[in-house]
Write a protein that holds these residues in place. Structure first.
Motif, PDB file in Angstrom:
ATOM      1  N   LYS A 172       0.758  -1.207  -0.117  1.00  0.00           N
ATOM      2  CA  LYS A 172       0.179  -0.281   0.017  1.00  0.00           C
ATOM      3  C   LYS A 172       0.965   1.203   0.079  1.00  0.00           C
ATOM      4  O   LYS A 172       0.057   2.436   0.361  1.00  0.00           O
ATOM      5  CB  LYS A 172      -0.883  -0.090   1.080  1.00  0.00           C
ATOM      6  CG  LYS A 172      -1.874  -1.226   1.009  1.00  0.00           C
ATOM      7  CD  LYS A 172      -2.965  -0.897   1.912  1.00  0.00           C
ATOM      8  CE  LYS A 172      -4.039  -1.873   2.008  1.00  0.00           C
ATOM      9  NZ  LYS A 172      -5.369  -1.430   1.671  1.00  0.00           N
TER      10      LYS A 172
ATOM     11  N   HIS B 250       4.065   1.915  -5.652  1.00  0.00           N
ATOM     12  CA  HIS B 250       3.251   2.258  -6.634  1.00  0.00           C
ATOM     13  C   HIS B 250       3.943   2.890  -7.859  1.00  0.00           C
ATOM     14  O   HIS B 250       3.945   2.674  -8.954  1.00  0.00           O
ATOM     15  CB  HIS B 250       2.038   2.833  -6.344  1.00  0.00           C
ATOM     16  CG  HIS B 250       1.062   3.349  -7.650  1.00  0.00           C
ATOM     17  ND1 HIS B 250       0.446   2.404  -8.262  1.00  0.00           N
ATOM     18  CD2 HIS B 250       0.780   4.327  -8.105  1.00  0.00           C
ATOM     19  CE1 HIS B 250      -0.227   3.049  -9.246  1.00  0.00           C
ATOM     20  NE2 HIS B 250      -0.233   4.397  -9.238  1.00  0.00           N
TER      21      HIS B 250
ATOM     22  N   GLU C 124      -3.495   9.085   6.074  1.00  0.00           N
ATOM     23  CA  GLU C 124      -3.899   9.707   4.581  1.00  0.00           C
ATOM     24  C   GLU C 124      -4.011   8.396   3.590  1.00  0.00           C
ATOM     25  O   GLU C 124      -3.295   7.486   3.540  1.00  0.00           O
ATOM     26  CB  GLU C 124      -2.725  10.511   4.009  1.00  0.00           C
ATOM     27  CG  GLU C 124      -3.037  11.307   2.885  1.00  0.00           C
ATOM     28  CD  GLU C 124      -1.922  12.411   2.504  1.00  0.00           C
ATOM     29  OE1 GLU C 124      -2.449  13.299   1.321  1.00  0.00           O
ATOM     30  OE2 GLU C 124      -0.970  12.610   2.976  1.00  0.00           O
ATOM     31  N   ILE C 125      -5.126   8.558   2.786  1.00  0.00           N
ATOM     32  CA  ILE C 125      -5.466   7.586   1.817  1.00  0.00           C
ATOM     33  C   ILE C 125      -5.619   7.999   0.280  1.00  0.00           C
ATOM     34  O   ILE C 125      -5.923   9.160   0.302  1.00  0.00           O
ATOM     35  CB  ILE C 125      -6.653   6.673   2.109  1.00  0.00           C
ATOM     36  CG1 ILE C 125      -6.558   6.156   3.560  1.00  0.00           C
ATOM     37  CG2 ILE C 125      -7.207   5.897   1.183  1.00  0.00           C
ATOM     38  CD1 ILE C 125      -7.762   5.348   3.939  1.00  0.00           C
ATOM     39  N   PHE C 126      -4.870   7.289  -0.494  1.00  0.00           N
ATOM     40  CA  PHE C 126      -4.825   7.644  -2.013  1.00  0.00           C
ATOM     41  C   PHE C 126      -5.421   6.538  -2.705  1.00  0.00           C
ATOM     42  O   PHE C 126      -4.998   5.420  -2.749  1.00  0.00           O
ATOM     43  CB  PHE C 126      -3.477   7.907  -2.338  1.00  0.00           C
ATOM     44  CG  PHE C 126      -3.240   8.624  -3.806  1.00  0.00           C
ATOM     45  CD1 PHE C 126      -3.653   9.962  -4.337  1.00  0.00           C
ATOM     46  CD2 PHE C 126      -2.835   7.474  -4.745  1.00  0.00           C
ATOM     47  CE1 PHE C 126      -3.361  10.071  -5.330  1.00  0.00           C
ATOM     48  CE2 PHE C 126      -2.635   8.327  -6.048  1.00  0.00           C
ATOM     49  CZ  PHE C 126      -3.219   9.433  -6.225  1.00  0.00           C
ATOM     50  N   ARG C 127      -6.583   6.867  -3.430  1.00  0.00           N
ATOM     51  CA  ARG C 127      -7.003   5.938  -4.269  1.00  0.00           C
ATOM     52  C   ARG C 127      -6.444   5.731  -5.583  1.00  0.00           C
ATOM     53  O   ARG C 127      -6.663   6.756  -6.523  1.00  0.00           O
ATOM     54  CB  ARG C 127      -8.546   6.076  -4.206  1.00  0.00           C
ATOM     55  CG  ARG C 127      -9.421   4.847  -4.664  1.00  0.00           C
ATOM     56  CD  ARG C 127     -10.919   5.381  -4.498  1.00  0.00           C
ATOM     57  NE  ARG C 127     -11.751   4.115  -4.216  1.00  0.00           N
ATOM     58  CZ  ARG C 127     -13.010   4.091  -4.247  1.00  0.00           C
ATOM     59  NH1 ARG C 127     -13.584   5.108  -4.595  1.00  0.00           N
ATOM     60  NH2 ARG C 127     -13.456   2.819  -3.808  1.00  0.00           N
TER      61      ARG C 127
ATOM     62  N   SER D  42      -6.797   3.981  -9.626  1.00  0.00           N
ATOM     63  CA  SER D  42      -7.679   3.083 -10.505  1.00  0.00           C
ATOM     64  C   SER D  42      -6.459   2.338 -11.241  1.00  0.00           C
ATOM     65  O   SER D  42      -5.641   2.764 -11.499  1.00  0.00           O
ATOM     66  CB  SER D  42      -8.231   4.170 -11.459  1.00  0.00           C
ATOM     67  OG  SER D  42      -8.829   3.207 -12.420  1.00  0.00           O
TER      68      SER D  42
ATOM     69  N   TYR E 238     -10.279  -0.412  -8.131  1.00  0.00           N
ATOM     70  CA  TYR E 238      -9.564   0.603  -7.301  1.00  0.00           C
ATOM     71  C   TYR E 238      -8.428   0.032  -6.226  1.00  0.00           C
ATOM     72  O   TYR E 238      -8.785  -1.011  -5.641  1.00  0.00           O
ATOM     73  CB  TYR E 238     -10.451   1.575  -6.680  1.00  0.00           C
ATOM     74  CG  TYR E 238     -11.100   2.403  -7.616  1.00  0.00           C
ATOM     75  CD1 TYR E 238     -10.445   3.597  -8.043  1.00  0.00           C
ATOM     76  CD2 TYR E 238     -12.492   2.184  -7.976  1.00  0.00           C
ATOM     77  CE1 TYR E 238     -11.041   4.357  -8.838  1.00  0.00           C
ATOM     78  CE2 TYR E 238     -13.247   3.055  -8.873  1.00  0.00           C
ATOM     79  CZ  TYR E 238     -12.293   4.073  -9.332  1.00  0.00           C
ATOM     80  OH  TYR E 238     -13.181   5.109 -10.174  1.00  0.00           O
TER      81      TYR E 238
ATOM     82  N   GLU F  58      -6.303   1.001  -2.588  1.00  0.00           N
ATOM     83  CA  GLU F  58      -6.346   2.229  -1.786  1.00  0.00           C
ATOM     84  C   GLU F  58      -5.120   2.124  -1.188  1.00  0.00           C
ATOM     85  O   GLU F  58      -4.465   1.127  -0.661  1.00  0.00           O
ATOM     86  CB  GLU F  58      -7.247   2.287  -0.747  1.00  0.00           C
ATOM     87  CG  GLU F  58      -8.883   2.750  -1.238  1.00  0.00           C
ATOM     88  CD  GLU F  58      -9.677   2.764   0.087  1.00  0.00           C
ATOM     89  OE1 GLU F  58      -9.369   2.604   1.036  1.00  0.00           O
ATOM     90  OE2 GLU F  58     -10.841   3.467  -0.337  1.00  0.00           O
TER      91      GLU F  58
ATOM     92  N   SER G 175      -2.255   3.850   1.447  1.00  0.00           N
ATOM     93  CA  SER G 175      -2.330   4.294   2.884  1.00  0.00           C
ATOM     94  C   SER G 175      -0.845   4.922   3.147  1.00  0.00           C
ATOM     95  O   SER G 175       0.119   4.362   2.582  1.00  0.00           O
ATOM     96  CB  SER G 175      -2.787   3.465   3.636  1.00  0.00           C
ATOM     97  OG  SER G 175      -1.870   2.389   3.964  1.00  0.00           O
TER      98      SER G 175
END
Length: 121
Positions: A55, A60, A103-106, A108, A113, A115, A117
């Motif tokens: 996450k 990413h 804080e969370i970022f979604r 695609s 999706y 998420e 974190s």
């Protein structure tokens, strides 16, 4: 030694130094990375990337760079492969992208999706 002779000697020395430096750069540029170089740096980058939390925002971004590196390798562009893999290593080592705790970022993806974190310290 006269002023002009000293100036001429200095200019000649600078010219020789510049010529030697350019010769070194030409030799370095001639050594293109091979598929083995690409494979080594990709393996190191993948290992480092996989050590991060799934996450993690840095993971990413590093995975995106690794995808670009693999595409370059598949196209026979090993210099591009090495460049992208080194960027992925830099991303993981320096954590250029991060989220604050909580804080969370979604994101695609093809599968829906994900998420991400803020688990970075």
């Amino acid at each position: 030694m006269s002023f002009f002779a000293a100036r001429r000697a200095l200019a000649l020395g600078a010219f020789v130094a510049l010529a030697l430096a350019n010769g070194t750069r030409a030799e370095e540029a001639a050594e293109e990375p091979t598929s083995e170089d690409c494979a080594k740096v990709l393996a190191k980058a993948r290992e480092m990337t996989n050590s991060l939390s799934p996450k993690s925002l840095s993971r990413h971004f590093a995975n995106g760079l690794l995808t670009d590196a693999q595409t370059e390798a598949d196209n026979g562009e090993f210099d591009g492969c090495v460049e992208y893999a080194e960027k992925a290593v830099d991303e993981v080592a320096n954590r250029k992208h991060w989220l604050a705790p909580g804080e969370i970022f979604r994101v695609s993806t093809v599968n829906g999706y994900v998420e991400l974190s803020g688990d970075d310290p």
